[in-house]
Design a protein around this motif. Structure first.
Motif: not given
Length: 154
Positions: A38, A64-67, A84, A87
């Motif tokens: 991330e 702002q991409k998350k796991s 991704i 984290k």
């Protein structure tokens, strides 16, 4: 008078193609994919080469991409996929996050007409996932598509 009925079963078989050589020598029409965290650090392994070749770290961070998601850069006529899978750069990915990221990439591919993806053995270098498990997940995720995946090894 006898009647015979034939049953024909057709199985779609998803195949991953393998190529020896430099991933960046793939056709310029292929989209590319690899795994990052991330925080988009990309300080080791093949990620360093992606960062040098395609830049865009701020553009990736802005998404702002998350796991379990995928960040995407458009470069010329192709997409560069950043799966991704964890984290922080110091963490290790899970197979579940790998699957979710691949599902997100598949959705983007289908929505944007992507038919060819080249990648390294994702998650299996510094991240130490097992290729037999990752390739099985790849097959499950992409089996119902006509997307061709080529995996490069040196």
């Amino acid at each position: 008078m006898s009647t015979s009925i034939q049953l024909v079963l057709v199985f779609a078989v998803f195949q991953i193609r393998y190529a020896k050589g430099d991933l960046f020598s793939c056709p310029s029409t292929d989209s590319l994919a690899h795994c990052i965290s991330e925080d988009c650090r990309m300080g080791a392994g093949i990620a360093v080469l992606f960062k040098k070749k395609f830049g865009g770290v701020e553009e990736l961070l802005d998404q702002q991409k998350k796991s379990g998601e995928v960040a995407v850069l458009k470069r010329g006529d192709r997409y560069i996929y950043y799966l991704i899978t964890k984290k922080k750069v110091s963490h290790k990915p899970t197979y579940e996050n790998m699957r979710k990221s691949l599902e997100a990439m598949k959705t983007h591919c289908l929505n944007n007409g992507v038919t060819d993806i080249s990648m390294p053995r994702i998650g299996c270098g510094l991240d130490r996932l097992e290729w037999s498990k990752v390739s099985a997940i790849l097959g499950e995720v992409f089996e119902d598509t006509d997307i061709k995946i080529t995996v490069y090894t040196l």
